[in-house]
Design a protein around this motif. Structure first.
Motif, short mmCIF file in Angstrom:
data_model
loop_
_atom_site.label_atom_id
_atom_site.label_comp_id
_atom_site.label_asym_id
_atom_site.label_seq_id
_atom_site.Cartn_x
_atom_site.Cartn_y
_atom_site.Cartn_z
N GLU A 217 0.85 -1.19 0.00
CA GLU A 217 0.00 0.00 0.00
C GLU A 217 0.88 1.24 0.00
N ASN A 218 0.52 2.19 -0.84
CA ASN A 218 1.23 3.48 -0.88
C ASN A 218 2.74 3.31 -1.05
N ASN A 219 3.12 2.44 -1.99
CA ASN A 219 4.52 2.19 -2.30
C ASN A 219 5.29 1.61 -1.11
N GLN A 220 4.55 0.95 -0.22
CA GLN A 220 5.15 0.37 0.98
C GLN A 220 4.78 -1.11 1.06
N VAL A 221 5.79 -1.96 1.26
CA VAL A 221 5.58 -3.40 1.42
C VAL A 221 5.61 -3.76 2.90
N SER A 222 4.70 -4.65 3.30
CA SER A 222 4.75 -5.16 4.66
C SER A 222 4.42 -6.65 4.64
N THR B 189 20.36 -0.47 0.23
CA THR B 189 20.54 -0.94 1.60
C THR B 189 19.33 -0.53 2.43
N PHE B 190 18.86 -1.43 3.27
CA PHE B 190 17.76 -1.08 4.16
C PHE B 190 18.24 -0.10 5.23
N LYS B 191 17.51 0.99 5.37
CA LYS B 191 17.85 2.00 6.38
C LYS B 191 16.91 1.85 7.55
N TYR B 192 17.47 1.40 8.67
CA TYR B 192 16.70 1.26 9.90
C TYR B 192 16.86 2.52 10.74
N ASP B 193 16.00 2.68 11.72
CA ASP B 193 15.96 3.92 12.49
C ASP B 193 17.31 4.31 13.07
N ASP B 194 18.03 3.33 13.60
CA ASP B 194 19.23 3.64 14.36
C ASP B 194 20.52 3.25 13.64
N SER B 195 20.43 2.96 12.34
CA SER B 195 21.64 2.57 11.60
C SER B 195 22.34 3.81 11.06
N PRO B 196 23.66 3.73 10.88
CA PRO B 196 24.41 4.88 10.38
C PRO B 196 24.06 5.18 8.93
N TYR B 197 24.38 6.39 8.51
CA TYR B 197 24.07 6.83 7.14
C TYR B 197 25.36 7.12 6.40
N TYR B 198 25.47 6.60 5.17
CA TYR B 198 26.62 6.84 4.32
C TYR B 198 26.14 7.48 3.01
N PRO B 199 26.61 8.68 2.69
CA PRO B 199 26.10 9.41 1.52
C PRO B 199 26.23 8.66 0.20
N THR C 214 8.58 -4.29 13.61
CA THR C 214 7.65 -4.01 14.70
C THR C 214 7.27 -5.33 15.38
N ASP C 215 7.44 -5.41 16.69
CA ASP C 215 7.04 -6.60 17.43
C ASP C 215 5.52 -6.60 17.58
N LEU C 216 4.89 -7.71 17.25
CA LEU C 216 3.43 -7.85 17.34
C LEU C 216 3.03 -8.53 18.64
N PRO C 217 1.79 -8.29 19.10
CA PRO C 217 1.35 -8.85 20.38
C PRO C 217 1.40 -10.38 20.44
N LYS D 101 4.90 -12.49 17.02
CA LYS D 101 5.45 -12.42 15.67
C LYS D 101 6.02 -11.03 15.41
N THR D 102 6.56 -10.84 14.21
CA THR D 102 7.20 -9.57 13.85
C THR D 102 6.67 -9.08 12.52
N LYS D 103 6.46 -7.79 12.41
CA LYS D 103 6.06 -7.17 11.15
C LYS D 103 7.24 -6.42 10.57
N PHE D 104 7.50 -6.66 9.27
CA PHE D 104 8.57 -5.97 8.57
C PHE D 104 7.98 -5.12 7.46
N GLU D 105 8.42 -3.86 7.38
CA GLU D 105 7.93 -2.93 6.37
C GLU D 105 9.10 -2.26 5.67
N PHE D 106 8.93 -1.98 4.38
CA PHE D 106 9.98 -1.25 3.68
C PHE D 106 9.40 -0.52 2.47
#
Length: 461
Positions: free
Chosen positions: A365-370, A396-406, A416-419, A422-427
């Motif tokens: 949805e909206n150019n986003q895969v989950s 390269t997948f950019k996660y919230d806390d990963s370093p950035y290389y120009p 995202t951890d689910l109740p 299980k785990t949800k992955f989005e990109f």
């Protein structure tokens, strides 16, 4: 004399009993292979797996250690004589290599402190050789609850370029210094590995720790130097022996041994039908002729596709075993033709995935895969370092806390951890991509054979 030292240790034990110790810590780890693609849950899980024993049981282990009949007179004498070393005892008591390093006068006390707004950080001491550095430090506060304080960064800097320079920044997450309420003090350690021999000056270093205190960052910069100790050359044992694991051939090329740790250099045959995953050899055990055992790091890494360098934080540098058995245990591996996901972004479907798949509920949805991953990430882990499209354009997948290389192309992603455990992955879908291929480097797929081993006669090396 030994009884006198034990009595001194008993007195120190009573002091330690009055210091509360946290049940967890954030021990920043050196990431030699996948540094630019790490995300916060990867680091959190692997750090916890590697370090919880040494910190959660600090007080108990100290008591057990100083009262044990196995305490050597040499070690007891060192602990009694060196200020601050009693805080280090519980951190190293399960590490035969570091205990031996203390006995051989390689531990160097620093005991320099800095206090900012009621928080004191003390650099207790260091153990340094040509390939690594172990830093021991203590955080304490009479006024603050350590569970309400968090790490912002952890660095080792130098006035000159150094193989031990290291920086770990925490951008979008809060990692508490302690997980239990009311804690006022804890001691911790951090190991830094260098890939090459250091011949640089030993002075001009500083430990930098940023601690989140409410809406402020307390910045600690503690200068330190260390004395270069001669005759600590690496010991290299050439092996060149192959072992077969379910038809897969692995060759142990050589072992490099230093006081602060060891490395095993392995090479998998290109003709193998399976891909060995990141952390493939986490369960290797080294056992000598006397039954002494050394275990691999909880995070092995590889340089190239078929070449693995496996860290052993413990060391037999000062023990000089005559024979060694390398037990591989279970090995993380997956068939090469299943080591990826292939997704059709137009049809919103998996085209290719591993057999007995743990992936489901694919949505676009909206150019986003989950999609959902049927795995508890506190026990097992799935991780995707990169993604390519049908034109072989790599991102390269950019996660919230990963370093950035120009110079690197990124797509945003998150776990995202689910109740339900299980785990949800989005990109984000890369531009103009009809098909995307996700490489699997972490995946719960194992070869289990407890009988796979290599025998080495070190007297011939």
């Amino acid at each position: 004399m030994f009884e006198e030292e034990k009595q001194k240790l008993e007195k120190r034990k009573n002091v330690i009993n009055q210091v509360e110790i946290p049940l967890d810590k954030l021990q920043m780890s050196v990431r030699n292979g996948f540094e630019k693609a790490k995300q916060e849950k990867t680091r959190k899980r692997m750090i916890a797996k590697r370090s919880i024993l040494s910190i959660a049981m600090v007080a108990i282990l100290f008591i057990a250690f100083v009262t044990s009949v196995n305490v050597s007179p040499a070690f007891a004498s060192k602990v009694s004589a060196i200020p601050g070393l009693d805080r280090v005892v519980a951190l190293i008591q399960n590490d035969k290599g570091l205990v031996a390093a203390v006995e051989h006068d390689i531990y160097q006390p620093v005991n320099v402190s800095q206090t900012e707004h009621g928080i004191t950080v003390t650099l207790d001491g260091v153990i340094v050789d040509e390939k690594g550095m172990v830093i021991f430090y203590t955080v304490e506060s009479k006024e603050k609850d350590l569970s309400e304080l968090g790490y912002k960064y952890w660095r080792v800097k130098s006035n000159k370029r150094s193989p031990y320079e290291y920086s770990m920044e925490i951008r979008n997450s809060f990692y508490p210094l302690a997980t239990e309420k009311g804690l006022k003090a804890f001691s911790s350690s951090h190991r830094i590995e260098s890939r090459y021999k250091s011949s640089l000056p030993s002075e001009g270093h500083r430990l930098e720790i940023g601690i989140i205190n409410g809406d402020k960052i307390e910045n600690f910069k503690i200068p330190f130097s260390y004395e270069k100790i001669n005759n600590l050359e690496s010991k290299t044992f050439t092996v060149n022996k192959e072992v077969e694991i379910e038809g897969q051939i692995i060759e142990l090329k050589f072992i490099v041994v230093d006081p602060t740790g060891m490395k095993l250099f392995l090479e998998a045959k290109p003709s193998n039908t399976k891909k060995f995953l990141y952390g493939a050899f986490n369960n290797i055990r080294l056992v000598d002729e006397k039954g002494r055992e050394w275990s691999t790091h909880a995070d092995s890494y590889y340089w190239e596709q078929n070449k693995f360098t496996v860290s052993v934080p413990d060391s037999f540098y000062f023990y000089s075993p005559k024979k060694l058995t390398i037990n591989f245990g279970k090995v993380a591996a997956i068939d090469k033709d299943e080591a990826y996901l292939l997704i059709d972004t137009n049809l919103s479907k998996f085209i290719k995935q591993p057999k007995d798949s743990i992936f489901s509920d694919l949505k676009i949805e909206n150019n986003q895969v989950s999609f959902v991953i049927d795995v508890d990430r506190n026990k097992e882990f799935v991780y995707f370092p990169k993604i390519t499209n049908e034109r072989e354009e790599e991102y390269t997948f950019k996660y919230d806390d990963s370093p950035y290389y120009p110079s690197t192309q990124y797509v945003t992603s998150s776990f995202t951890d689910l109740p339900d455990g299980k785990t949800k992955f989005e990109f984000q879908i890369p531009p103009n991509s009809k098909q995307v291929r996700l490489v699997l480097d972490y995946y719960p797929s194992w070869i289990e054979d407890e009988n796979v081993k290599i025998e080495i006669d070190l007297q011939d090396k």
